[in-house]
Scaffold this motif. Sequence first.
Motif, PDB file in Angstrom:
ATOM      1  N   ALA A  95       0.833  -1.208   0.000  1.00 31.21           N
ATOM      2  CA  ALA A  95       0.000   0.000   0.000  1.00 31.21           C
ATOM      3  C   ALA A  95       0.867   1.258   0.000  1.00 31.21           C
ATOM      4  CB  ALA A  95      -0.920   0.003   1.215  1.00 31.21           C
ATOM      5  N   ILE A  96       1.931   1.243   0.778  1.00 30.67           N
ATOM      6  CA  ILE A  96       2.809   2.419   0.832  1.00 30.67           C
ATOM      7  C   ILE A  96       3.517   2.619  -0.510  1.00 30.67           C
ATOM      8  CG2 ILE A  96       4.923   3.320   1.895  1.00 30.67           C
ATOM      9  CD1 ILE A  96       3.944   2.019   4.509  1.00 30.67           C
ATOM     10  N   SER A  97       3.966   1.537  -1.119  1.00 33.36           N
ATOM     11  CA  SER A  97       4.688   1.676  -2.381  1.00 33.36           C
ATOM     12  C   SER A  97       3.775   2.079  -3.535  1.00 33.36           C
ATOM     13  CB  SER A  97       5.424   0.376  -2.718  1.00 33.36           C
ATOM     14  OG  SER A  97       4.510  -0.659  -2.966  1.00 33.36           O
ATOM     15  N   ASN A  98       2.494   1.792  -3.464  1.00 30.56           N
ATOM     16  CA  ASN A  98       1.560   2.130  -4.538  1.00 30.56           C
ATOM     17  C   ASN A  98       0.659   3.316  -4.199  1.00 30.56           C
ATOM     18  OD1 ASN A  98       2.303   0.080  -6.375  1.00 30.56           O
ATOM     19  ND2 ASN A  98       1.193  -1.402  -5.131  1.00 30.56           N
ATOM     20  N   TRP A  99       0.934   4.035  -3.146  1.00 30.31           N
ATOM     21  CA  TRP A  99       0.035   5.087  -2.680  1.00 30.31           C
ATOM     22  C   TRP A  99      -0.156   6.194  -3.730  1.00 30.31           C
ATOM     23  CZ3 TRP A  99      -3.298   5.071   1.136  1.00 30.31           C
ATOM     24  CH2 TRP A  99      -3.909   6.261   1.484  1.00 30.31           C
ATOM     25  N   ASN A 100       0.924   6.691  -4.302  1.00 28.37           N
ATOM     26  CA  ASN A 100       0.811   7.797  -5.254  1.00 28.37           C
ATOM     27  C   ASN A 100       0.487   7.334  -6.666  1.00 28.37           C
ATOM     28  OD1 ASN A 100       1.334   9.797  -3.383  1.00 28.37           O
ATOM     29  ND2 ASN A 100       3.545   9.586  -3.610  1.00 28.37           N
ATOM     30  N   GLU A 101       0.789   6.098  -6.979  1.00 33.39           N
ATOM     31  CA  GLU A 101       0.598   5.617  -8.339  1.00 33.39           C
ATOM     32  C   GLU A 101      -0.829   5.130  -8.593  1.00 33.39           C
ATOM     33  OE1 GLU A 101       3.550   2.639  -8.595  1.00 33.39           O
ATOM     34  OE2 GLU A 101       5.182   4.052  -8.253  1.00 33.39           O
ATOM     35  N   GLU A 102      -1.282   4.221  -7.756  1.00 30.25           N
ATOM     36  CA  GLU A 102      -2.610   3.633  -7.935  1.00 30.25           C
ATOM     37  C   GLU A 102      -3.357   3.706  -6.605  1.00 30.25           C
ATOM     38  OE1 GLU A 102      -2.543  -0.254  -9.734  1.00 30.25           O
ATOM     39  OE2 GLU A 102      -0.548   0.164 -10.530  1.00 30.25           O
ATOM     40  N   GLY A 103      -4.263   4.657  -6.494  1.00 35.34           N
ATOM     41  CA  GLY A 103      -4.967   4.879  -5.238  1.00 35.34           C
ATOM     42  C   GLY A 103      -5.862   3.720  -4.838  1.00 35.34           C
ATOM     43  N   ASN A 104      -6.589   3.156  -5.790  1.00 30.60           N
ATOM     44  CA  ASN A 104      -7.506   2.064  -5.465  1.00 30.60           C
ATOM     45  C   ASN A 104      -6.764   0.816  -5.005  1.00 30.60           C
ATOM     46  OD1 ASN A 104      -9.753   3.578  -6.061  1.00 30.60           O
ATOM     47  ND2 ASN A 104      -9.835   2.894  -8.186  1.00 30.60           N
ATOM     48  N   ARG A 105      -5.630   0.536  -5.623  1.00 30.80           N
ATOM     49  CA  ARG A 105      -4.843  -0.633  -5.220  1.00 30.80           C
ATOM     50  C   ARG A 105      -4.305  -0.448  -3.798  1.00 30.80           C
ATOM     51  NH1 ARG A 105       0.143  -3.547  -8.364  1.00 30.80           N
ATOM     52  NH2 ARG A 105       0.514  -5.075  -6.744  1.00 30.80           N
ATOM     53  N   ALA A 106      -3.925   0.767  -3.452  1.00 32.74           N
ATOM     54  CA  ALA A 106      -3.415   1.036  -2.108  1.00 32.74           C
ATOM     55  C   ALA A 106      -4.517   0.804  -1.063  1.00 32.74           C
ATOM     56  CB  ALA A 106      -2.886   2.459  -2.013  1.00 32.74           C
ATOM     57  N   TYR A 107      -5.724   1.265  -1.365  1.00 35.03           N
ATOM     58  CA  TYR A 107      -6.832   1.054  -0.430  1.00 35.03           C
ATOM     59  C   TYR A 107      -7.174  -0.426  -0.284  1.00 35.03           C
ATOM     60  CZ  TYR A 107      -7.639   6.068  -0.327  1.00 35.03           C
ATOM     61  OH  TYR A 107      -7.502   7.421  -0.152  1.00 35.03           O
ATOM     62  N   MET A 108      -7.089  -1.149  -1.374  1.00 36.62           N
ATOM     63  CA  MET A 108      -7.360  -2.589  -1.326  1.00 36.62           C
ATOM     64  C   MET A 108      -6.293  -3.301  -0.490  1.00 36.62           C
ATOM     65  SD  MET A 108      -9.505  -4.873  -2.194  1.00 36.62           S
ATOM     66  CE  MET A 108     -10.407  -4.407  -3.629  1.00 36.62           C
ATOM     67  N   SER A 109      -5.054  -2.891  -0.635  1.00 36.47           N
ATOM     68  CA  SER A 109      -3.977  -3.491   0.162  1.00 36.47           C
ATOM     69  C   SER A 109      -4.159  -3.182   1.648  1.00 36.47           C
ATOM     70  CB  SER A 109      -2.616  -2.990  -0.309  1.00 36.47           C
ATOM     71  OG  SER A 109      -2.341  -3.456  -1.601  1.00 36.47           O
ATOM     72  N   LEU A 110      -4.584  -1.973   1.959  1.00 40.26           N
ATOM     73  CA  LEU A 110      -4.840  -1.627   3.361  1.00 40.26           C
ATOM     74  C   LEU A 110      -6.001  -2.439   3.930  1.00 40.26           C
ATOM     75  CD1 LEU A 110      -4.339   2.234   3.393  1.00 40.26           C
ATOM     76  CD2 LEU A 110      -2.865   0.486   4.402  1.00 40.26           C
ATOM     77  N   PHE A 111      -7.013  -2.680   3.105  1.00 40.18           N
ATOM     78  CA  PHE A 111      -8.134  -3.510   3.535  1.00 40.18           C
ATOM     79  C   PHE A 111      -7.659  -4.933   3.859  1.00 40.18           C
ATOM     80  CE2 PHE A 111     -11.312  -6.676   2.224  1.00 40.18           C
ATOM     81  CZ  PHE A 111     -12.261  -6.454   3.213  1.00 40.18           C
ATOM     82  N   PHE A 112      -6.838  -5.496   2.968  1.00 38.29           N
ATOM     83  CA  PHE A 112      -6.333  -6.845   3.207  1.00 38.29           C
ATOM     84  C   PHE A 112      -5.404  -6.892   4.410  1.00 38.29           C
ATOM     85  CE2 PHE A 112      -7.376  -7.841  -1.370  1.00 38.29           C
ATOM     86  CZ  PHE A 112      -8.398  -8.714  -1.045  1.00 38.29           C
ATOM     87  N   ALA A 113      -4.649  -5.836   4.657  1.00 42.88           N
ATOM     88  CA  ALA A 113      -3.788  -5.772   5.835  1.00 42.88           C
ATOM     89  C   ALA A 113      -4.637  -5.771   7.108  1.00 42.88           C
ATOM     90  CB  ALA A 113      -2.900  -4.533   5.782  1.00 42.88           C
ATOM     91  N   ALA A 114      -5.701  -4.977   7.111  1.00 48.31           N
ATOM     92  CA  ALA A 114      -6.593  -4.947   8.275  1.00 48.31           C
ATOM     93  C   ALA A 114      -7.265  -6.300   8.473  1.00 48.31           C
ATOM     94  CB  ALA A 114      -7.643  -3.853   8.098  1.00 48.31           C
ATOM     95  N   LEU A 115      -7.639  -6.937   7.395  1.00 54.28           N
ATOM     96  CA  LEU A 115      -8.253  -8.264   7.478  1.00 54.28           C
ATOM     97  C   LEU A 115      -7.264  -9.293   8.041  1.00 54.28           C
ATOM     98  CD1 LEU A 115     -10.789  -9.951   6.833  1.00 54.28           C
ATOM     99  CD2 LEU A 115      -9.804 -10.350   4.576  1.00 54.28           C
ATOM    100  N   ALA A 116      -6.021  -9.219   7.615  1.00 60.03           N
ATOM    101  CA  ALA A 116      -5.007 -10.151   8.105  1.00 60.03           C
ATOM    102  C   ALA A 116      -4.747  -9.937   9.600  1.00 60.03           C
ATOM    103  CB  ALA A 116      -3.718  -9.988   7.316  1.00 60.03           C
ATOM    104  N   ILE A 117      -4.719  -8.700  10.045  1.00 60.44           N
ATOM    105  CA  ILE A 117      -4.518  -8.422  11.473  1.00 60.44           C
ATOM    106  C   ILE A 117      -5.713  -8.926  12.275  1.00 60.44           C
ATOM    107  CG2 ILE A 117      -4.321  -6.558  13.169  1.00 60.44           C
ATOM    108  CD1 ILE A 117      -2.668  -5.052  11.012  1.00 60.44           C
ATOM    109  N   PHE A 118      -6.920  -8.708  11.756  1.00 60.58           N
ATOM    110  CA  PHE A 118      -8.109  -9.225  12.424  1.00 60.58           C
ATOM    111  C   PHE A 118      -8.052 -10.751  12.529  1.00 60.58           C
ATOM    112  CE2 PHE A 118     -12.272 -11.216  11.771  1.00 60.58           C
ATOM    113  CZ  PHE A 118     -12.891 -10.865  12.961  1.00 60.58           C
ATOM    114  N   MET A 119      -7.660 -11.405  11.439  1.00 62.11           N
ATOM    115  CA  MET A 119      -7.580 -12.864  11.448  1.00 62.11           C
ATOM    116  C   MET A 119      -6.529 -13.360  12.427  1.00 62.11           C
ATOM    117  SD  MET A 119      -9.879 -14.265   9.697  1.00 62.11           S
ATOM    118  CE  MET A 119      -9.225 -15.912   9.654  1.00 62.11           C
TER     119      MET A 119
END
Length: 63
Positions: free
Chosen positions: A22-46
């Motif tokens: 998410a950090i590496s794609n923040w400025n390039e692809e906004g939607n991909r960064a948000y999706m990566s953050l979602f998966f990170a939050a999901l992994a922490i929850f799991m």
Amino acid sequence: MKILKFFQYAYLIFAALFIWDAISNWNEEGNRAYMSLFFAALAIFMFFFRKRFAKKFEDRNKK
């Protein structure tokens, strides 16, 4: 049962990878960064969910 503990910590590894993505794609692809953050939050929850479930399972076996 030891392999389940390994997979429990694998969720944290995946969360770190998704945060890095998410950090590496923040400025390039906004939607991909948000999706990566979602998966990170999901992994922490799991991680916490599996940890709590394993503790309940272990306590049940002690009785």
